[in-house]
Design an enzyme around this catalytic site. Structure first.
Site, mmCIF file in Angstrom:
data_model
loop_
_atom_site.group_PDB
_atom_site.id
_atom_site.type_symbol
_atom_site.label_atom_id
_atom_site.label_comp_id
_atom_site.label_asym_id
_atom_site.label_seq_id
_atom_site.Cartn_x
_atom_site.Cartn_y
_atom_site.Cartn_z
ATOM 1 N N TYR A 43 -7.189 -1.151 -6.186
ATOM 2 C CA TYR A 43 -6.339 -2.328 -5.916
ATOM 3 C C TYR A 43 -5.514 -2.188 -4.625
ATOM 4 O O TYR A 43 -5.387 -1.119 -4.068
ATOM 5 C CB TYR A 43 -5.513 -2.784 -7.105
ATOM 6 N N GLU A 44 -5.011 -3.324 -4.196
ATOM 7 C CA GLU A 44 -4.319 -3.471 -2.905
ATOM 8 C C GLU A 44 -5.184 -2.924 -1.750
ATOM 9 O O GLU A 44 -4.677 -2.340 -0.789
ATOM 10 C CB GLU A 44 -2.922 -2.850 -2.964
ATOM 11 N N GLY A 45 -6.480 -3.164 -1.872
ATOM 12 C CA GLY A 45 -7.440 -2.727 -0.862
ATOM 13 C C GLY A 45 -8.137 -1.462 -1.307
ATOM 14 O O GLY A 45 -7.490 -0.428 -1.520
ATOM 15 N N ARG A 68 0.831 -1.223 0.000
ATOM 16 C CA ARG A 68 0.000 0.000 0.000
ATOM 17 C C ARG A 68 0.858 1.263 0.000
ATOM 18 O O ARG A 68 0.435 2.295 -0.508
ATOM 19 C CB ARG A 68 -0.976 -0.055 1.183
#
Ligand code: CAA
Length: 380
Positions: free
Chosen positions: A362-364, A243
Site C-alpha cells: 500500500y501507498e505505492g 510513505r
C-alpha cells in the site's frame, strides 16, 4: 549532525510505547482473529493527540514534527500494525492533505475534528482498475454548477467503514488526463454514498478495509481541494508524506519482531544452552539489527527532510522500499528463531509476518517506489 533524540522526542516515544504496551497489546491477537476495528483504542489515541500529531494546535493538532510522527508510528507498530495504519492514514494522508492544500473553511469544518480524533478520515485513490496506475481514474465527478456529481467505485480503502470524512480523487475532465483530476471531501452520511463489503485480509486484520461505491453523490463545489485539476498532484504530494508513515510502520513491525526473537532466544534452550549462544541464531540477530538500523536511518532522514523543507519525494520512496523489505525479512526470520512456537498465534511473530507484507504494497508498491526513485535520479 546530531543523531540524538531531543527531550520532547523521548517523551513522545515513552508515551507511545506505554500506550502500545498497556492499551494495544492486551487485545491484539483477538482483534486480529475477529478482524475487529480497535474503536476504543482509536478514541484514546485521539485523546493523546496521536491522530493529528503534525497538525497546527490552532486546528486541534499536537503541533509536532515528522520525526515525532515516525517515533509514534514505530512504537505503535511494534505492537499493533492494524492500529498504526489507522493513525498513519488519518495523520499523513488526510490531515496533512487538508492542512497543506485545503482552504480555511475546509480546515475549520473538517481538519479540527480529524486532528482531535473526534472524526476519522480515509483517503480514496485506488480503484479496481487504478492501483499502481493511479492516473487511470474511472470515478467521475461531473461539474453541475454549484456541485459535482460523483460516481464510481474505490477499492481497498483503509478506515473505509469507520471513517467520517473521505478524501476522494475523481476524474472531472477525461480529455485533460491527470490534469483533469480533482480531490474532494465527502461526508459519510451523504446520499448515494455506500460502504461495500469489508475485505477478509491476510494481515492488518484489525484495520477495516472496504470497497466504497458512489452513486450520484452530490459534492458541494466548496468541497473541492485546491485549484481545478490539482487532484492528481494533491494525491502524489500527500502520498510522499504518507510513505514516511508506512516506512515507520514497517520499521516498527521489524523492530517488534526482532525484539521478540531476541528475547525468546535468551530463554529457549536447545543442545544444552540458550539458543542465542548458537552462532546460527546469534548471526540472525546481528543481521536483523543491522538491517533495521539501516532502514531507520533512511526513515529518519526522510522525516528530517520534511521537517526542514527539503523535497522528500525520493527519500520517502527509498525509506518505504527499504523498511518494508526489512520488515518482511526480519519478521520471517523472527518466526524462524521461534521455531514451532513461531507458527503459533500466542507468540505474535506470525501476525507480524502477515502484517509486514502490506507495507510492500500500500501507498505505492515496492515497484512503484523504484519508479519514483529512478525518475528522481534521472531528472536530477
Ligand atoms: N509531486 C508533485 N507532482 C507529482 C509528483 C509529486 N510527488 N509525482 C508525480 N507528479 C506529477 C508529475 O510531475 C506529472 O505532472 P506534469 O505532467 O505536470 O509534469 C503528473 O503528476 C503525472 O506524473 P507521472 O507522469 O509520473 O505519472 P505516471 O502515470 O507515470 O505515474 C506513479 C506515476 C509514481 C506510478 C503514480 O501513479 C503512483 O504513485 N502510483 C501509486 C499510487 C499509490 O501510491 N497508491 C496508493 C493508494 S493510497 C493507500 O494505499 C492508502 C492506504 O489505504 C494505506
Amino acid at each position: 549532525m546530531d543523531f540524538n533524540l531531543s527531550e520532547e522526542h523521548l517523551m513522545i516515544r515513552d508515551a507511545a510505547r506505554d500506550f502500545a504496551r498497556t492499551e494495544l497489546l492486551p487485545g491484539v491477537i483477538e482483534r486480529d482473529n475477529k478482524q475487529e476495528f480497535p474503536a476504543e483504542q482509536v478514541k484514546k489515541m485521539g485523546e493523546l493527540g496521536f491522530m493529528g500529531l503534525m497538525v497546527d494546535p490552532k486546528y486541534g493538532g499536537s503541533g509536532m514534527d515528522a520525526i515525532s510522527y515516525v517515533i509514534v508510528m514505530e512504537e505503535l507498530s511494534k505492537v499493533d500494525a492494524s492500529a498504526s495504519v489507522i493513525v498513519s492514514v488519518n495523520n499523513s494522508l488526510v490531515c496533512y492533505g487538508l492542512e497543506t492544500y485545503g482552504n480555511e473553511e475546509q480546515k475549520e469544518k473538517y481538519l479540527t475534528k480529524l486532528a482531535t480524533g473526534e472524526a476519522l478520515g480515509a483517503f480514496c485513490l485506488s480503484e479496481p482498475e487504478a492501483g499502481s496506475d493511479a492516473t487511470s481514474q474511472q470515478t467521475t465527478a461531473i461539474d453541475m454548477g454549484d456541485h459535482y456529481l460523483l460516481n464510481g467505485t474505490k477499492n481497498w480503502i483503509t478506515n473505509g467503514g469507520s471513517a467520517d470524512y473521505y478524501l476522494v480523487i475523481a476524474q472531472t475532465d477525461r480529455e485533460k488526463g491527470h490534469k483533469g483530476i480533482n480531490a474532494f471531501i465527502v461526508e459519510k452520511t451523504w446520499e448515494g454514498f455506500e460502504i461495500g463489503p469489508k475485505e477478509d485480509k491476510l494481515g492488518i486484520r484489525g484495520s477495516d478495509t472496504h470497497t466504497l461505491n458512489f452513486n450520484d453523490v452530490k459534492v458541494p463545489k466548496e468541497n473541492r481541494i485546491g485549484e481545478d485539476g490539482f487532484g492528481f498532484k494533491f494525491a502524489m504530494k500527500t502520498l510522499s508524506g504518507g510513505r514516511i508513515g508506512i516506512a515507520a510502520q514497517a520499521l516498527g513491525i521489524a523492530q517488534g519482531a526482532y525484539e521478540l526473537a531476541r528475547d525468546y532466544s535468551k530463554i529457549r534452550k536447545a543442545f544444552g544452552t540458550e539458543i542465542c549462544n548458537h552462532q546460527a541464531i546469534a548471526f540472525k540477530l546481528a543481521d536483523m539489527h543491522l538491517e533495521i538500523e539501516a532502514a531507520r536511518h533512511l526513515v529518519m532522514k526522510s522525516a528530517w527532510e520534511k521537517d526542514n523543507g527539503i523535497n522528500y519525494d525520493m527519500s520517502s520512496a527509498m525509506a518505504k522500499l527499504k523498511a518494508s523489505k526489512v520488515a518482511m525479512e526480519v519478521s520471517v526470520e523472527a518466526v524462524q528463531v521461534h521455531g514451532g512456537n513461531g507458527f503459533v498465534k500466542e507468540y505474535h511473530v506470525e501476525r507480524m509476518m502477515r502484517d509486514a507484507k502490506i507495507t510492500q504494497i500500500y501507498e505505492g508498491t515496492s515497484e512503484v517506489q523504484k519508479i519514483v526513485i529512478s525518475r528522481s535520479l534521472l531528472r536530477d
